[in-house]
Scaffold this motif. Sequence first.
Motif, PDB file in Angstrom:
ATOM      1  N   PRO A  88      79.170 -32.282  69.334  1.00 32.32           N
ATOM      2  CA  PRO A  88      77.946 -31.898  68.610  1.00 32.32           C
ATOM      3  C   PRO A  88      76.818 -32.881  68.874  1.00 32.32           C
ATOM      4  O   PRO A  88      77.043 -34.020  69.299  1.00 32.32           O
ATOM      5  N   HIS A  89      75.617 -32.458  68.582  1.00 35.09           N
ATOM      6  CA  HIS A  89      74.424 -33.263  68.837  1.00 35.09           C
ATOM      7  C   HIS A  89      74.516 -34.596  68.094  1.00 35.09           C
ATOM      8  O   HIS A  89      74.857 -34.650  66.907  1.00 35.09           O
ATOM      9  N   ASN A  90      74.230 -35.703  68.800  1.00 32.72           N
ATOM     10  CA  ASN A  90      74.188 -37.064  68.264  1.00 32.72           C
ATOM     11  C   ASN A  90      75.555 -37.627  67.871  1.00 32.72           C
ATOM     12  O   ASN A  90      75.629 -38.733  67.315  1.00 32.72           O
TER      13      ASN A  90
ATOM     14  N   THR B 193      72.304 -26.290  64.486  1.00 30.18           N
ATOM     15  CA  THR B 193      71.896 -27.037  65.670  1.00 30.18           C
ATOM     16  C   THR B 193      70.604 -26.456  66.221  1.00 30.18           C
ATOM     17  O   THR B 193      70.180 -25.355  65.848  1.00 30.18           O
ATOM     18  N   SER B 194      69.993 -27.195  67.142  1.00 31.66           N
ATOM     19  CA  SER B 194      68.752 -26.734  67.758  1.00 31.66           C
ATOM     20  C   SER B 194      68.979 -25.515  68.641  1.00 31.66           C
ATOM     21  O   SER B 194      68.038 -24.792  68.953  1.00 31.66           O
ATOM     22  N   ASP B 195      70.225 -25.327  69.059  1.00 29.82           N
ATOM     23  CA  ASP B 195      70.549 -24.190  69.914  1.00 29.82           C
ATOM     24  C   ASP B 195      71.153 -23.043  69.119  1.00 29.82           C
ATOM     25  O   ASP B 195      71.832 -22.176  69.693  1.00 29.82           O
TER      26      ASP B 195
ATOM     27  N   LEU C  77      77.404 -25.691  77.190  1.00 29.88           N
ATOM     28  CA  LEU C  77      76.881 -26.410  76.027  1.00 29.88           C
ATOM     29  C   LEU C  77      77.855 -26.271  74.872  1.00 29.88           C
ATOM     30  O   LEU C  77      78.640 -25.315  74.809  1.00 29.88           O
ATOM     31  N   TYR C  78      77.792 -27.239  73.979  1.00 27.00           N
ATOM     32  CA  TYR C  78      78.733 -27.268  72.868  1.00 27.00           C
ATOM     33  C   TYR C  78      78.454 -26.105  71.915  1.00 27.00           C
ATOM     34  O   TYR C  78      77.301 -25.813  71.589  1.00 27.00           O
TER      35      TYR C  78
ATOM     36  N   THR D 141      71.472 -37.844  77.770  1.00 22.47           N
ATOM     37  CA  THR D 141      70.762 -36.929  76.861  1.00 22.47           C
ATOM     38  C   THR D 141      71.501 -36.796  75.531  1.00 22.47           C
ATOM     39  O   THR D 141      70.881 -36.630  74.479  1.00 22.47           O
ATOM     40  N   ALA D 142      72.845 -36.869  75.583  1.00 19.35           N
ATOM     41  CA  ALA D 142      73.648 -36.731  74.372  1.00 19.35           C
ATOM     42  C   ALA D 142      73.690 -38.011  73.551  1.00 19.35           C
ATOM     43  O   ALA D 142      74.317 -38.025  72.483  1.00 19.35           O
TER      44      ALA D 142
ATOM     45  N   HIS E  15      82.437 -32.020  75.565  1.00 15.44           N
ATOM     46  CA  HIS E  15      81.269 -31.593  74.791  1.00 15.44           C
ATOM     47  C   HIS E  15      81.435 -31.968  73.327  1.00 15.44           C
ATOM     48  O   HIS E  15      82.520 -31.808  72.758  1.00 15.44           O
TER      49      HIS E  15
END
Length: 1410
Positions: free
Chosen positions: A664-666, A375-377, A432-433, A1225-1226, A662
Amino acid sequence: MVPTITIPPRGHRGHASSSGGVPSGVCRFFWETGDCRRGFECRYKHEGNPATPPATGPSNSEVAIPAALAPFLSKAGLARLTESGSDVFSTITTPRNPSEVHNQLKRFLFDNYRFRHAPDIHVFLSLLTNATINNATWTAEDGQLLLTAVAKVRSSFTVCWIFAHYLLMKDNGLLRMNDIFIWDKVSIRAGSDRMTMSFQRGYVPLLQYLSSDFVIKSILSHLINALYTLLMEHFDNFFKNVRSCIEEAINVAKTFQESTNMSAGTRSISGSQVLGPLAVVLLQCLTRIKNATAKYPDLRALVHELSQWIDTWVAGVSASPPTFVDPLASCPVQTREQICQHIRRKADQLVAIVDREHSKNTRPKQQDVARISGTSDEGILAALHNSYVGPGVLRPEGMRHDNDHVDIADIRIAPTHEELICRIPLFLPANLYGAPHPLVANSMERILDIQFRLLREELTASLRTSVQLILDDMESKQPHTQLEKLLELGGGKYKGQSDGRDSVLFNIYTNAEFSEISPGRSGLSVGLSIDTPPGRARVPEGPERVSFWEGMSGKRLLSGGLVALVWQRKTGTDVHLGTISSSIRDHVTSARQSAERISIHVTFFDPDVELRILQELRRPVDERDGMKVLIEATVMFASVRPFLEALRVEPTAVPFSKYIVHRPHNELCTIPIDPPAYARVPDFAFQLAPLFSPEAEVESLKLSVSDPESVAVAREELRKRSRLDPSQADAIVDALTRELVLIQGPPGTGKSYTGVELLRVLLANDAGPILMIALTNHALDHMLCSVLDASITQKIVRLGSRSADERIAQFSIEVAEELAGKSRLDRAFAGHHRELEQVEGEFRTLMQDCLKISVDTENILEYTEVALPIHFQDVIDPPEWINLLYKTSKTGSNGEGIWKRVGKDGRDESVEDTVYGYWLAARDLEFLEEAQLRPDPNLNNSIQPQAPTTKNHFQVLGDTSGMMSVGSSDIEDVDGFDVGDVPPEEAWMFVEGEPISPQESDADLASDTGEKDAEINLNPAPSQAAPSSSLSSSSVRPSDFDDLQAFFGFFGYSLIPRVATTDRPISMLIELDGIWTMSRQERRRLHEYLIEEVRVSLQETRLQEFKRLRQKHADALNRYNEGKAAARCQLLRNVDIIGCTTTGAANLTALLKAIGPKIMLVEEAGQVLEAHVLGSLVPSIQQLILIGDPLQLRPTLNNYAISMEHNTGGVIYRFDMSLMERLATAGFPMSQIDVQRRMRPSISNLVRTTLYPKLEDHDLVKRYPQVQGLTKNVFFFNHKHKENGGEDDSITKYNQFEVDMAVDLVMYLLRQGAYSKEGDIVVLCAYLGQLARMRDAFANKVAVVIDERDRGELADREAEKDDMPGVVSEVEHVKVSKRVLLRTIDNFQGEEAKVYLVNYAYLWCLTKSR
């Protein structure tokens, strides 16, 4: 203790009346009015007078389900499948109205009634099942009255008149329920066995009543808790029977029907009517009984068995042909599937709860937290995992403090002393996730945990820092600390820095002193007197002081505000937290009385501090211990506490969890969004015709959420022909087809208008009630006014009393209460108010006793009766001669029942006239001493027998008028006294003249009234001299007797008793048998011992009584508040819109649960904290609509460290990211309104190129005229003049150059003549200091209108300036026709003007919107 029996009013008696014609045994109130304030507690028949129209009230007819259709549910029934109760499954064979149920139920509630046979139970329970929303004759009010009769736990006796006898109504409803729970023989094949309870006719109706809407949705939680607590007390027997019967019905009989030989009239039963209510009952057990699975391990097994039973039953009724005999098997497939899915969801919820609770009990101390990669994080998450330290016992070193727990349900909302002084970094989870956390990553429980801990940190961080700074100053050896300076000034603002080097500013109040502990409507509160803060609050002029407190606008000592009492004593320093319970009105009253001190009341969280304060109050003021200062928190506790409590809800009860958790992204953008549950009912369709103007001539346009073609057609028609622009039409359609809705409205696009039109179509399709919430009162009132202006509905109730709009104030709940008058529930619960007042009276009496310094004789005797029973017996039964003298002396006292004795200073002292007081004053010894001084030849010899005589030697005892005082002259004249009979060494004492005791010096003459009167001790102890005689002139003296020896001989004494002179230790005295044989010194010693023992005993007793009354007051207050809320609840039953702020929604969670709104609409959702939205969601919400703009202002925080703007907080915590922003945002779909109607194109270009690329300009804004007097409509002005002030300035930064230029520019624009109306020109300031300078600069030039929030903030910051010239009042009331709005940027949200002047102290710009 025998209860007091009060005869009820005669008007309530049920008897034959020749005048009124009321039949015998019938309630007069009900006969005459059709109503009875006693409800189901009335012991008379409720029969109405046929000549009197029956009382009417709201009924459930609009949602009633005819018995013929159940369980083949109607549309209304299917629509209610999402509700928490089980009334949707209940059927009534022979419906009875409340009066009929009352008349038949009352016999079961007599004291002497007991169930004899199972059929008695069947009848009793069948009566209870009439209380359902499916019975059109029953109102919610009737349901609450029945619940009160069944489950009320009475703290006092209530008396009713019936059949000319008084009967005490106790907890008979609960007793009947208890009898049912313990009934042992239960079977699904009971048949006609009189001792076996039928499962179908007994347990099924019992389950249905316990799970009915009138019970589980009731706001009277103490009654529901009483029922379910009683159920769990008999868990083993009750659920043993449930398990055995359902097991047999599911696996053996394959039906819930009774056998063919069942009693006539028994109705058929579906599995939905058994399994559905059972699931609801188990859910209530799990959520109402703390740690239910740990206390009752079999509960988890029963839940899993229920899940298996449901699976078997569903398979059986769904099979073709059906393998389970059930009425549901023959109903339409869609209806059957919907019912089965509903019950299946309830079972899944139960399984999730018990498995989660089980995992808590088996949770390892140190958990392995899965890491997220790709992930980006990823780098941030890796760092968080490496530094992760869990909460509470999951921390390797153990708990950080006594309030550090893994489960948020165990965390006390208010910080504890240990927590406030702890310097170990707290557990603050990342938002955050994939971040480390002890709970499951994509669970609702985790979201609630994160939001709870972050919101609590927002509340407590500044207070924790404040307390630690004060403690550091107290322990510091450095001179001139800030605390020392504030102590010299008498309080003020403390300016410091936190560990993170963020600045801290808070109020300190010095020299706190306790005054009282008193009960009130907010609980027990402690009276405190503190130094008035320096500045305007301390000026000599009373009106100016009053103006200060009235103008604070919630900035100083606001009711409900959090304070910390720092109490430094010799033994250490403690911190106690509480809330202000006094009002601003109380502070104003106190300010009028004194310029130096202000009186407040504080309700503390720790009961122990109240006991400590109680001990402190017992001490004299000059002996009280330690220094006490009060710290005021910067965050309003009353506005945060409701959300923290609401966030501790059962996670499975929070709606929309699959979108909110929460992920995951997208991933969120791939999850399909379901339509609202109420719109998924078969054949339901939205009627959209109200969205068209009459000119469009659209009579009908329906939208079915399950039909894509219908949705597409409706969307197209709305875009072309409705009152909405295309983007607004799209937003409306999206909102109607989604259960979670995001609508973004850039500035000027009409998002409020879109929200109002959405409300129009929802209410037109009976989708109410709708809960409308907003962050501020201003935004809420604006939205409600828009609804009224649009003529959508007037069935609106505004909760909360802070509406500044006079029009909306008329729709407040308070006004509705006044117009409605007293309801039946008000009258039924009137006893709660009396009970509360009674407890408060008991508490005040206790406080008076607790503050007594002296110990009463009554207290001594009460103690002696238990601890020293022999001594007590001696007191109440003294020797006969002493008892006779005592009674005679009491009769001959000074007329007031009080004796007088001479004190050391020669003044009279009062001595109580009890036997104990007689003993302590040694009056018996004084009598003996004087008797031994009497010149009698037989003084120390045995009494010789005498011939009988008719003379009454003791006549003097019965004739006090003949009593005389004995003095020295009396001794000289006594007949028969022979000085020669006295030993030679003592004979000198009887020479004529003033007699002097051998122990007396020349200065110790025994004279108090001029007469020479002395006591002589013939056997003085070496260290004991007899005091002056305290026998009053009206007391019996030895000289009053003709024959003293005969007096004593009459009582069996051969000699006159000798005066005791012993000096034994206390250890012997407490074992001694006979307190009247003690000397004066011993009596004083024993008395002092008893005083100390009694004082200790009284302190312990009164402390226990204090604790008991404190809990009793809390319980009574809870019942009183619930009763008021239940009465209020009836006023909200038929409203369309319930409006309140987010704080109000969290405060009224119980009330909203009882009402059960289907839809929640959040206005300005981008400014509302996610914690506020989650805390406002009640389980009945089927659709959540968020309207706002996440690209505008975020929610306001006090704790900068967890905000998006902070370097660390913006990456890890993101607490001021609203739920709307987080979901958008998600990737959650968000409808955007694109056409703006506010800004001229040159201004809209500023935001179009940066934030809203799709933003379009309406033709209206393209026709705005040029700004008069200026060549440009938008321009930015830069300068190099530095700002003034800074950290040390009392009102933050400002720039004087910008102030001067803004004033000149405003005056120039006003002279153009086109912008002189209020609201045409607004000056926006980035800093409060700039606002203050602007205000002063505009004074006497134009009328400046300042927002209430800005005005309050200014008043607080300028409070310590005692030379302030009252500028605000002068500016607001100046006689100038031209007005200018003056605002800080944050407080101008949602308002409009023609010309904006924006100054940042760093950047200065001018824009013209029109």
